[in-house]
Design a protein around this motif. Structure first.
Motif, short mmCIF file in Angstrom:
data_model
loop_
_atom_site.label_atom_id
_atom_site.label_comp_id
_atom_site.label_asym_id
_atom_site.label_seq_id
_atom_site.Cartn_x
_atom_site.Cartn_y
_atom_site.Cartn_z
N ALA A 11 0.83 -1.20 0.00
CA ALA A 11 0.00 0.00 0.00
C ALA A 11 0.87 1.26 0.00
N SER A 12 1.95 1.22 0.77
CA SER A 12 2.87 2.35 0.81
C SER A 12 3.52 2.58 -0.55
N LEU A 13 3.96 1.51 -1.19
CA LEU A 13 4.59 1.63 -2.52
C LEU A 13 3.60 2.13 -3.56
N ILE A 14 2.39 1.61 -3.52
CA ILE A 14 1.36 2.05 -4.48
C ILE A 14 1.02 3.52 -4.23
N GLY A 15 0.91 3.91 -2.96
CA GLY A 15 0.63 5.31 -2.64
C GLY A 15 1.70 6.24 -3.18
N LYS A 16 2.97 5.84 -3.06
CA LYS A 16 4.06 6.65 -3.59
C LYS A 16 3.99 6.73 -5.11
N ASP A 17 3.65 5.62 -5.77
CA ASP A 17 3.51 5.63 -7.22
C ASP A 17 2.38 6.56 -7.66
N ILE A 18 1.26 6.50 -6.96
CA ILE A 18 0.13 7.37 -7.29
C ILE A 18 0.52 8.83 -7.09
N GLN A 19 1.20 9.10 -5.98
CA GLN A 19 1.61 10.46 -5.67
C GLN A 19 2.57 10.98 -6.74
N ASN A 20 3.52 10.15 -7.18
CA ASN A 20 4.47 10.56 -8.21
C ASN A 20 3.80 10.76 -9.56
N ASP A 21 2.81 9.92 -9.89
CA ASP A 21 2.10 10.06 -11.15
C ASP A 21 1.24 11.32 -11.18
N ALA A 22 0.75 11.72 -10.02
CA ALA A 22 -0.10 12.90 -9.95
C ALA A 22 0.70 14.20 -9.92
N MET A 23 2.01 14.09 -9.66
CA MET A 23 2.87 15.27 -9.57
C MET A 23 3.09 15.85 -10.98
N PRO A 24 2.99 17.16 -11.14
CA PRO A 24 3.25 17.77 -12.44
C PRO A 24 4.67 17.46 -12.92
N GLU A 25 4.86 17.35 -14.23
CA GLU A 25 6.15 17.00 -14.84
C GLU A 25 7.27 17.93 -14.39
N GLU A 26 6.99 19.24 -14.34
CA GLU A 26 8.03 20.21 -13.96
C GLU A 26 8.52 19.96 -12.54
N GLN A 27 7.59 19.64 -11.65
CA GLN A 27 7.98 19.40 -10.26
C GLN A 27 8.79 18.10 -10.15
N LYS A 28 8.46 17.08 -10.96
CA LYS A 28 9.22 15.83 -10.96
C LYS A 28 10.67 16.11 -11.36
N ASP A 29 10.85 16.94 -12.39
CA ASP A 29 12.20 17.26 -12.85
C ASP A 29 12.97 17.99 -11.75
N ASP A 30 12.32 18.92 -11.06
CA ASP A 30 12.97 19.64 -9.97
C ASP A 30 13.36 18.70 -8.85
N ASP A 31 12.48 17.75 -8.51
CA ASP A 31 12.77 16.80 -7.44
C ASP A 31 13.93 15.89 -7.82
N GLU A 32 13.99 15.47 -9.06
CA GLU A 32 15.08 14.59 -9.52
C GLU A 32 16.41 15.35 -9.51
N ASP A 33 16.38 16.63 -9.93
CA ASP A 33 17.60 17.44 -9.90
C ASP A 33 18.09 17.62 -8.48
N ALA A 34 17.18 17.83 -7.56
CA ALA A 34 17.56 18.04 -6.15
C ALA A 34 18.19 16.77 -5.57
N GLU A 35 17.71 15.58 -5.99
CA GLU A 35 18.27 14.35 -5.50
C GLU A 35 19.69 14.12 -6.02
N ASN A 36 19.99 14.62 -7.21
CA ASN A 36 21.28 14.38 -7.84
C ASN A 36 22.34 15.42 -7.46
N GLU A 37 21.94 16.48 -6.76
CA GLU A 37 22.89 17.52 -6.38
C GLU A 37 23.80 17.04 -5.28
N GLU A 38 25.05 17.49 -5.33
CA GLU A 38 26.00 17.18 -4.27
C GLU A 38 26.18 18.41 -3.40
N TYR A 39 26.33 18.21 -2.12
CA TYR A 39 26.51 19.32 -1.19
C TYR A 39 27.89 19.32 -0.64
#
Length: 93
Positions: free
Chosen positions: A65-93
């Motif tokens: 249920a948790s995995l499906i919820g995350k998939d639904i949440q990611n599918d409902a997220m606008p494309e631009e926000q997905k790209d921003d989230d992916e960029d933030a994950e790949n950044e090094e600090y």
């Protein structure tokens, strides 16, 4: 399911295929106000018996249920926000 039914005292009606499917269809996710998805109700004892016939348990349902919820949440997220989230994950600090 026949083995499970034979092991139980009495004749539980919920271990026939149609009634087992109908019982398992009651397991559903609901969207919370914060946007997360969660099981609507706790898994019932009847559902646990049916799941046990297939070697599954309540923890497996919660995990799925948790995995499906995350998939639904990611599918409902606008494309631009997905790209921003992916960029933030790949950044090094």
């Amino acid at each position: 399911m026949r083995k499970r039914k034979a092991e139980m005292p009495g004749k539980p009606n919920y271990l026939s295929v149609p009634s087992a499917l109908k019982e398992l269809e009651k397991i559903e996710l609901v969207r919370q106000p914060n946007g997360n998805y969660k099981l609507d109700h706790a898994v019932t004892a009847t559902q646990k018996v049916i799941l046990g016939a297939f070697g599954l348990d309540e923890e497996w349902i919660k995990t799925q249920a948790s995995l499906i919820g995350k998939d639904i949440q990611n599918d409902a997220m606008p494309e631009e926000q997905k790209d921003d989230d992916e960029d933030a994950e790949n950044e090094e600090y």
